[in-house]
Design an enzyme around this catalytic site. Structure first.
Site, PDB file in Angstrom:
ATOM      1  N   ALA A  16       7.607   2.781  -7.339  1.00  0.00           N
ATOM      2  CA  ALA A  16       8.974   3.916  -7.432  1.00  0.00           C
ATOM      3  C   ALA A  16       8.847   4.966  -6.693  1.00  0.00           C
ATOM      4  CB  ALA A  16       8.763   3.923  -9.025  1.00  0.00           C
ATOM      5  N   GLY A  17       8.102   5.559  -6.700  1.00  0.00           N
ATOM      6  CA  GLY A  17       7.212   6.873  -6.452  1.00  0.00           C
ATOM      7  C   GLY A  17       7.240   6.429  -4.782  1.00  0.00           C
ATOM      8  N   ASP A  18       6.726   5.520  -3.566  1.00  0.00           N
ATOM      9  CA  ASP A  18       6.929   6.005  -2.018  1.00  0.00           C
ATOM     10  C   ASP A  18       7.922   5.657  -2.287  1.00  0.00           C
ATOM     11  OD1 ASP A  18       3.764   5.266  -3.072  1.00  0.00           O
ATOM     12  OD2 ASP A  18       3.462   2.868  -2.867  1.00  0.00           O
TER      13      ASP A  18
ATOM     14  N   GLY B   6       0.621  -1.374  -0.135  1.00  0.00           N
ATOM     15  CA  GLY B   6      -0.078  -0.407   0.074  1.00  0.00           C
ATOM     16  C   GLY B   6       0.914   0.917   0.106  1.00  0.00           C
ATOM     17  N   ASP B   7       0.493   2.304  -1.123  1.00  0.00           N
ATOM     18  CA  ASP B   7       1.957   3.231  -1.115  1.00  0.00           C
ATOM     19  C   ASP B   7       2.442   3.701   0.194  1.00  0.00           C
ATOM     20  OD1 ASP B   7      -1.144   4.528  -0.378  1.00  0.00           O
ATOM     21  OD2 ASP B   7       0.254   6.234  -1.241  1.00  0.00           O
TER      22      ASP B   7
ATOM     23  N   LEU C 117       2.220   2.291   3.148  1.00  0.00           N
ATOM     24  CA  LEU C 117       2.810   1.925   4.179  1.00  0.00           C
ATOM     25  C   LEU C 117       4.337   1.130   3.642  1.00  0.00           C
ATOM     26  CD1 LEU C 117       3.739  -1.218   5.150  1.00  0.00           C
ATOM     27  CD2 LEU C 117       3.374  -0.331   6.335  1.00  0.00           C
TER      28      LEU C 117
ATOM     29  N   TRP D 136     -10.074  -5.294  -3.849  1.00  0.00           N
ATOM     30  CA  TRP D 136     -11.329  -5.618  -3.284  1.00  0.00           C
ATOM     31  C   TRP D 136     -10.848  -4.478  -2.320  1.00  0.00           C
ATOM     32  CZ3 TRP D 136      -8.403  -8.212  -6.519  1.00  0.00           C
ATOM     33  CH2 TRP D 136      -8.963  -8.943  -7.291  1.00  0.00           C
ATOM     34  N   ARG D 137     -11.356  -3.244  -1.934  1.00  0.00           N
ATOM     35  CA  ARG D 137     -11.226  -3.085  -0.611  1.00  0.00           C
ATOM     36  C   ARG D 137     -12.622  -1.901  -0.485  1.00  0.00           C
ATOM     37  NH1 ARG D 137      -7.698   1.242  -3.338  1.00  0.00           N
ATOM     38  NH2 ARG D 137      -5.625   1.145  -1.412  1.00  0.00           N
TER      39      ARG D 137
ATOM     40  N   TYR E  58      -5.061  -6.571  -3.285  1.00  0.00           N
ATOM     41  CA  TYR E  58      -4.900  -6.397  -4.798  1.00  0.00           C
ATOM     42  C   TYR E  58      -4.969  -7.280  -5.330  1.00  0.00           C
ATOM     43  CZ  TYR E  58      -0.532  -4.042  -3.357  1.00  0.00           C
ATOM     44  OH  TYR E  58       0.385  -4.055  -3.031  1.00  0.00           O
TER      45      TYR E  58
END
Length: 322
Positions: A260-262, A28-29, A31, A102-103, A87
């Site tokens: 990558a961004g996280d 998750g971004d 986390l 699925w969230r 996901y």
């Protein structure tokens, strides 16, 4: 030691081919950023992850693994009626990914409705920085989202720094205007914006880095890191500094760009929160992201990041832009 609270959602991650072999992990971004920040900063930064999980075995397994990474989980609330979201990542031959989610009934979606969240909100006034992403906001019901936006504004008025990663995902919003309205509120009190050129173009219609920077400056943001993929990033402090382009070395062996961004955000924040220069912080982010995208999954093995030299600098990469 600086204290950082990261608000968001972590889900069960499945990676592979539909009806084929699947690998199970989590991601998750927000986390992802928490884990990579813990690896990069070590004990130099105190990291609290703020979220909600269930009381099931997978939720307990997640908590144990986050704690082993050095992420504090005392403010991860337990929801006895819900579980983590899930996901599925599908990768193409260039390492680009598509997702299925699925969230809608995940525990994190209802974080602010948890009866213990007021205690967490009180804790947030004691930290140095709160980090939140566009996804952290988008998953919440509208009323809860506004409650979080208002809470962040209150914290900012008390001197808590606000870091915001715009991380725009159209499918999570009713429409683009809903996202723009929400983001605009947050940007007015954001100390550090970590944004991506593609996301800014999609959401706001910006056609250049100069246009992005001008809009963010008018919004009230104090500092911006504009991530531009293999080019590098553009850092600007609107109070004092000329924009600086900090290049990265392109990676030829791209396997999976999921985090990558996280991971860049983690490397940058590790420097920022330990008083390194913006340039040194960005180089840390580039180094970490370059390693992460050469592995599968959101969270790569610890051994893969242990050899990174975060003290390395490359003065030849420094450029300014007007």
């Amino acid at each position: 030691m600086k204290r950082l609270a990261i608000i968001g959602e972590c889900m069960i991650e499945l990676s592979g081919s539909p009806f084929g072999a699947m690998q199970q992990t989590y991601g998750g971004d927000s986390l992802n950023t928490a884990v990579y920040l813990a690896r990069t900063a070590g004990k130099s930064v105190n990291i609290d992850y703020v979220s909600a999980l269930g009381t099931d075995a997978i939720s307990e397994g997640m908590l144990n693994r986050w704690q082993a990474e050095g992420v504090n989980t005392r403010y991860v609330l337990k929801d006895v009626t819900r579980q983590p979201g899930l996901y599925l990542i599908q990768l193409d031959t260039q390492g680009e990914r598509t997702f299925l989610y699925w969230r809608n009934q995940s525990a994190a979606r209802y974080l602010l409705q948890h009866n213990e969240f007021p205690l967490v909100a009180d804790h947030l006034s004691e930290v140095d920085m709160v980090y939140v992403s566009g996804i952290s906001l988008a998953i919440l019901p509208a009323a809860d989202r506004q409650q979080l936006v208002d809470l962040l504004q209150t914290l900012a008025s008390k001197g808590v720094e606000i870091a915001f990663d715009s991380n725009y995902r159209p499918a999570l919003w009713q429409d683009a205007q809903e996202a723009r309205d929400c983001y605009q509120q947050i940007l007015t009190y954001t100390d550090l914006a970590l944004v991506t050129d593609d996301d800014e173009a999609t959401l706001w219609g910006d056609t250049s880095s100069q246009q992005i920077m001008l809009r963010l400056q008018k919004s009230g943001v104090k500092q911006v890191v504009l991530k531009m993929g293999e080019i590098g990033c553009l850092y600007t402090d609107f109070n004092s500094e000329t924009p600086e382009l900090i290049k990265t070395t392109p990676v030829t062996n791209v396997i999976d760009t999921t985090s990558a961004g996280d991971s860049f955000n983690a490397g940058f924040l590790a420097g920022y929160l330990t008083d390194k220069s913006p340039r040194e912080s960005a180089l840390q982010g580039h180094q970490l992201a370059a390693i992460v995208i050469q592995h599968k999954g959101a969270i790569i093995p610890t051994s893969a990041t242990e050899s990174i030299d975060y003290n390395a600098t490359n003065n030849s990469n420094k450029e300014t832009t007007q």
